[in-house]
Design a protein around this motif. Structure first.
Motif, PDB file in Angstrom:
ATOM      1  N   GLU A  28       0.833  -1.203   0.000  1.00  0.00           N
ATOM      2  CA  GLU A  28       0.000   0.000   0.000  1.00  0.00           C
ATOM      3  C   GLU A  28       0.869   1.255   0.000  1.00  0.00           C
ATOM      4  OE1 GLU A  28      -2.769  -0.120   3.196  1.00  0.00           O
ATOM      5  OE2 GLU A  28      -3.745  -1.961   2.510  1.00  0.00           O
ATOM      6  N   TYR A  29       2.029   1.169   0.635  1.00  0.00           N
ATOM      7  CA  TYR A  29       2.961   2.301   0.614  1.00  0.00           C
ATOM      8  C   TYR A  29       3.413   2.585  -0.814  1.00  0.00           C
ATOM      9  CZ  TYR A  29       3.514   2.301   5.714  1.00  0.00           C
ATOM     10  OH  TYR A  29       3.304   2.405   7.064  1.00  0.00           O
ATOM     11  N   TYR A  30       3.655   1.520  -1.561  1.00  0.00           N
ATOM     12  CA  TYR A  30       4.061   1.693  -2.954  1.00  0.00           C
ATOM     13  C   TYR A  30       2.955   2.357  -3.762  1.00  0.00           C
ATOM     14  CZ  TYR A  30       8.422  -0.951  -2.758  1.00  0.00           C
ATOM     15  OH  TYR A  30       9.706  -1.344  -2.486  1.00  0.00           O
ATOM     16  N   SER A  31       1.731   1.945  -3.525  1.00  0.00           N
ATOM     17  CA  SER A  31       0.619   2.465  -4.324  1.00  0.00           C
ATOM     18  C   SER A  31       0.338   3.935  -4.030  1.00  0.00           C
ATOM     19  CB  SER A  31      -0.655   1.642  -4.059  1.00  0.00           C
ATOM     20  OG  SER A  31      -1.120   1.835  -2.735  1.00  0.00           O
ATOM     21  N   LEU A  32       0.858   4.454  -2.912  1.00  0.00           N
ATOM     22  CA  LEU A  32       0.621   5.845  -2.543  1.00  0.00           C
ATOM     23  C   LEU A  32       1.878   6.709  -2.668  1.00  0.00           C
ATOM     24  CD1 LEU A  32      -1.596   5.186   0.599  1.00  0.00           C
ATOM     25  CD2 LEU A  32      -2.369   6.144  -1.564  1.00  0.00           C
ATOM     26  N   ASP A  33       2.966   6.123  -3.119  1.00  0.00           N
ATOM     27  CA  ASP A  33       4.211   6.870  -3.268  1.00  0.00           C
ATOM     28  C   ASP A  33       4.279   7.479  -4.666  1.00  0.00           C
ATOM     29  OD1 ASP A  33       7.239   7.111  -4.007  1.00  0.00           O
ATOM     30  OD2 ASP A  33       7.203   6.925  -1.823  1.00  0.00           O
ATOM     31  N   TYR A  34       4.526   8.777  -4.729  1.00  0.00           N
ATOM     32  CA  TYR A  34       4.470   9.466  -6.030  1.00  0.00           C
ATOM     33  C   TYR A  34       5.510   8.933  -7.004  1.00  0.00           C
ATOM     34  CZ  TYR A  34       4.010  13.141  -9.479  1.00  0.00           C
ATOM     35  OH  TYR A  34       3.803  13.829 -10.652  1.00  0.00           O
ATOM     36  N   ARG A  35       6.651   8.488  -6.512  1.00  0.00           N
ATOM     37  CA  ARG A  35       7.680   7.941  -7.397  1.00  0.00           C
ATOM     38  C   ARG A  35       7.177   6.704  -8.135  1.00  0.00           C
ATOM     39  NH1 ARG A  35      12.019   7.589  -2.687  1.00  0.00           N
ATOM     40  NH2 ARG A  35      10.045   7.077  -1.648  1.00  0.00           N
ATOM     41  N   VAL A  36       6.262   5.988  -7.505  1.00  0.00           N
ATOM     42  CA  VAL A  36       5.656   4.816  -8.134  1.00  0.00           C
ATOM     43  C   VAL A  36       4.433   5.224  -8.952  1.00  0.00           C
ATOM     44  CG1 VAL A  36       4.610   2.558  -7.723  1.00  0.00           C
ATOM     45  CG2 VAL A  36       6.497   3.351  -6.264  1.00  0.00           C
ATOM     46  N   LEU A  37       3.577   6.059  -8.367  1.00  0.00           N
ATOM     47  CA  LEU A  37       2.334   6.461  -9.016  1.00  0.00           C
ATOM     48  C   LEU A  37       2.566   7.132 -10.370  1.00  0.00           C
ATOM     49  CD1 LEU A  37       0.135   7.899  -6.114  1.00  0.00           C
ATOM     50  CD2 LEU A  37      -0.428   5.980  -7.602  1.00  0.00           C
ATOM     51  N   ARG A  38       3.585   7.971 -10.447  1.00  0.00           N
ATOM     52  CA  ARG A  38       3.807   8.729 -11.681  1.00  0.00           C
ATOM     53  C   ARG A  38       4.145   7.830 -12.867  1.00  0.00           C
ATOM     54  NH1 ARG A  38       8.700  10.405 -13.332  1.00  0.00           N
ATOM     55  NH2 ARG A  38       7.829  12.466 -13.791  1.00  0.00           N
ATOM     56  N   ILE A  49       0.447  13.139 -16.289  1.00  0.00           N
ATOM     57  CA  ILE A  49       0.768  12.430 -15.058  1.00  0.00           C
ATOM     58  C   ILE A  49       0.035  13.075 -13.886  1.00  0.00           C
ATOM     59  CG2 ILE A  49       2.635  11.810 -13.472  1.00  0.00           C
ATOM     60  CD1 ILE A  49       4.522  11.823 -15.874  1.00  0.00           C
ATOM     61  N   ILE A  50      -0.437  12.268 -12.964  1.00  0.00           N
ATOM     62  CA  ILE A  50      -1.164  12.772 -11.806  1.00  0.00           C
ATOM     63  C   ILE A  50      -0.326  13.822 -11.077  1.00  0.00           C
ATOM     64  CG2 ILE A  50      -0.316  10.904 -10.322  1.00  0.00           C
ATOM     65  CD1 ILE A  50      -2.989  10.997  -8.848  1.00  0.00           C
ATOM     66  N   PRO A  51      -0.886  14.988 -10.760  1.00  0.00           N
ATOM     67  CA  PRO A  51      -0.120  16.032 -10.068  1.00  0.00           C
ATOM     68  C   PRO A  51       0.313  15.568  -8.682  1.00  0.00           C
ATOM     69  CG  PRO A  51      -2.149  16.920 -11.017  1.00  0.00           C
ATOM     70  CD  PRO A  51      -2.252  15.426 -11.104  1.00  0.00           C
ATOM     71  N   GLU A  52       1.544  15.891  -8.321  1.00  0.00           N
ATOM     72  CA  GLU A  52       2.067  15.444  -7.035  1.00  0.00           C
ATOM     73  C   GLU A  52       1.285  16.034  -5.873  1.00  0.00           C
ATOM     74  OE1 GLU A  52       6.325  14.950  -4.685  1.00  0.00           O
ATOM     75  OE2 GLU A  52       6.221  16.108  -6.551  1.00  0.00           O
ATOM     76  N   GLU A  53       0.831  17.287  -6.014  1.00  0.00           N
ATOM     77  CA  GLU A  53       0.105  17.898  -4.905  1.00  0.00           C
ATOM     78  C   GLU A  53      -1.215  17.194  -4.629  1.00  0.00           C
ATOM     79  OE1 GLU A  53      -0.605  20.401  -8.660  1.00  0.00           O
ATOM     80  OE2 GLU A  53       1.067  19.408  -7.626  1.00  0.00           O
ATOM     81  N   LEU A  54      -1.795  16.557  -5.625  1.00  0.00           N
ATOM     82  CA  LEU A  54      -3.029  15.802  -5.429  1.00  0.00           C
ATOM     83  C   LEU A  54      -2.770  14.575  -4.570  1.00  0.00           C
ATOM     84  CD1 LEU A  54      -6.047  15.490  -6.126  1.00  0.00           C
ATOM     85  CD2 LEU A  54      -5.344  14.221  -8.165  1.00  0.00           C
ATOM     86  N   VAL A  55      -1.632  13.960  -4.784  1.00  0.00           N
ATOM     87  CA  VAL A  55      -1.271  12.776  -4.015  1.00  0.00           C
ATOM     88  C   VAL A  55      -0.949  13.157  -2.581  1.00  0.00           C
ATOM     89  CG1 VAL A  55       0.347  10.851  -3.821  1.00  0.00           C
ATOM     90  CG2 VAL A  55      -0.384  11.645  -6.074  1.00  0.00           C
ATOM     91  N   MET A  56      -0.258  14.276  -2.406  1.00  0.00           N
ATOM     92  CA  MET A  56       0.164  14.693  -1.067  1.00  0.00           C
ATOM     93  C   MET A  56      -1.018  15.034  -0.158  1.00  0.00           C
ATOM     94  SD  MET A  56       3.347  14.283  -1.079  1.00  0.00           S
ATOM     95  CE  MET A  56       3.784  15.060   0.463  1.00  0.00           C
ATOM     96  N   ASP A 147      14.564   4.544  -1.624  1.00  0.00           N
ATOM     97  CA  ASP A 147      14.491   4.241  -3.055  1.00  0.00           C
ATOM     98  C   ASP A 147      13.648   2.983  -3.246  1.00  0.00           C
ATOM     99  OD1 ASP A 147      14.770   4.009  -5.751  1.00  0.00           O
ATOM    100  OD2 ASP A 147      16.952   3.824  -5.754  1.00  0.00           O
ATOM    101  N   PRO A 148      12.320   3.113  -3.240  1.00  0.00           N
ATOM    102  CA  PRO A 148      11.449   1.931  -3.283  1.00  0.00           C
ATOM    103  C   PRO A 148      11.554   1.125  -4.568  1.00  0.00           C
ATOM    104  CG  PRO A 148      10.166   3.938  -3.586  1.00  0.00           C
ATOM    105  CD  PRO A 148      11.546   4.362  -3.191  1.00  0.00           C
ATOM    106  N   LEU A 149      12.045   1.744  -5.644  1.00  0.00           N
ATOM    107  CA  LEU A 149      12.097   1.066  -6.932  1.00  0.00           C
ATOM    108  C   LEU A 149      13.483   0.535  -7.271  1.00  0.00           C
ATOM    109  CD1 LEU A 149       9.856   3.516  -8.987  1.00  0.00           C
ATOM    110  CD2 LEU A 149       9.246   1.245  -8.156  1.00  0.00           C
ATOM    111  N   SER A 150      14.395   0.582  -6.313  1.00  0.00           N
ATOM    112  CA  SER A 150      15.747   0.109  -6.594  1.00  0.00           C
ATOM    113  C   SER A 150      15.785  -1.411  -6.681  1.00  0.00           C
ATOM    114  CB  SER A 150      16.724   0.578  -5.517  1.00  0.00           C
ATOM    115  OG  SER A 150      16.523  -0.147  -4.310  1.00  0.00           O
ATOM    116  N   LEU A 151      16.722  -1.922  -7.432  1.00  0.00           N
ATOM    117  CA  LEU A 151      16.889  -3.368  -7.574  1.00  0.00           C
ATOM    118  C   LEU A 151      17.252  -3.998  -6.239  1.00  0.00           C
ATOM    119  CD1 LEU A 151      17.068  -5.909  -9.325  1.00  0.00           C
ATOM    120  CD2 LEU A 151      19.456  -5.297  -9.821  1.00  0.00           C
TER     121      LEU A 151
END
Length: 220
Positions: A28-38, A49-56, A147-151
């Motif tokens: 769920e953290y991934y689904s709400l993190d802008y680095r992933v959402l974008r 792309i979804i505006p970051e302020e909307l996510v925040m 860095d949630p998307l790192s290898l």
């Protein structure tokens, strides 16, 4: 029975309930993190792309405390109903617990608990959702947040946590994932409880809740 459902049932029957929903809570953290959402959250026609302020300003921050209250309330209902046999009518028990664990009032004449299906399939184990919140908050803060998307992060989650299913003790899996990370808790997720059993460290969840509170105050 569908093959995928068979594997799911095997997984659920092998793993401890307090660990069962920890991976999905983490994701769920991934689904709400802008680095992933974008990467995928885009307008269906413009491709914007979804505006970051909307996510925040999302509901996770706005209602985090209310959600935690509700989870505590649900856990208390299950623990009470499946503990020592209660004597008052169940509706009175629910009303009292709601007053004790939440900030909203019970509506007289309602019987919410009669359609609460977790009483059937979780019994007194609903507290596992609260455990999962603590597990996920610790994993996210200590391993994924930077860095949630790192290898390296993905490999650690797969190789140290997910691939074993119920073949290893849940506490060993969790502590092996982030153990030794420093801090007042020694970098572990689960600790031994006095008198037996294991409980999660709550430091990271408390830190997260305080952060969300400060962010909300800044928005308001």
């Amino acid at each position: 029975m569908r093959l995928d459902m068979l594997f799911i049932r095997c997984f659920q029957e092998r793993i401890t309930k307090t660990f069962l929903v920890a991976p999905s809570t983490l994701f769920e953290y991934y689904s709400l993190d802008y680095r992933v959402l974008r990467r995928f959250a885009k307008h269906n026609s413009t491709g914007e792309i979804i505006p970051e302020e909307l996510v925040m300003q999302g509901a996770r921050k706005m209602f985090a405390a209310t959600d935690l209250q509700r989870q505590n309330f649900y856990a208390a209902v299950g623990q009470t109903f499946f503990g020592e046999q209660p004597t008052p009518p169940t509706s009175i028990i629910v009303a009292d617990l709601k007053r004790e664990y939440t900030s909203w009032k019970h509506v007289e004449g309602t019987h919410w608990h009669t359609r609460y299906n977790h009483l059937v399939n979780y019994g007194a184990g609903y507290y596992s959702y609260l455990y999962a919140k603590c597990f996920a908050a610790t994993i996210w803060l200590k391993l994924c947040e930077e860095d949630p998307l790192s290898l390296a992060t993905g490999s650690a989650l797969r190789l140290k946590l997910l691939q074993y299913g119920g073949a290893k003790e849940a506490a060993d899996l969790l502590n092996g994932l982030v153990g030794g990370g420093g801090g007042g808790d020694g970098g572990i997720i689960v600790r031994d409880c006095d008198g037996g059993g294991k409980v999660p460290h709550t430091t990271c969840l408390c830190t997260e809740m305080n952060t969300l509170r400060n962010q909300l105050m800044n928005v308001v």
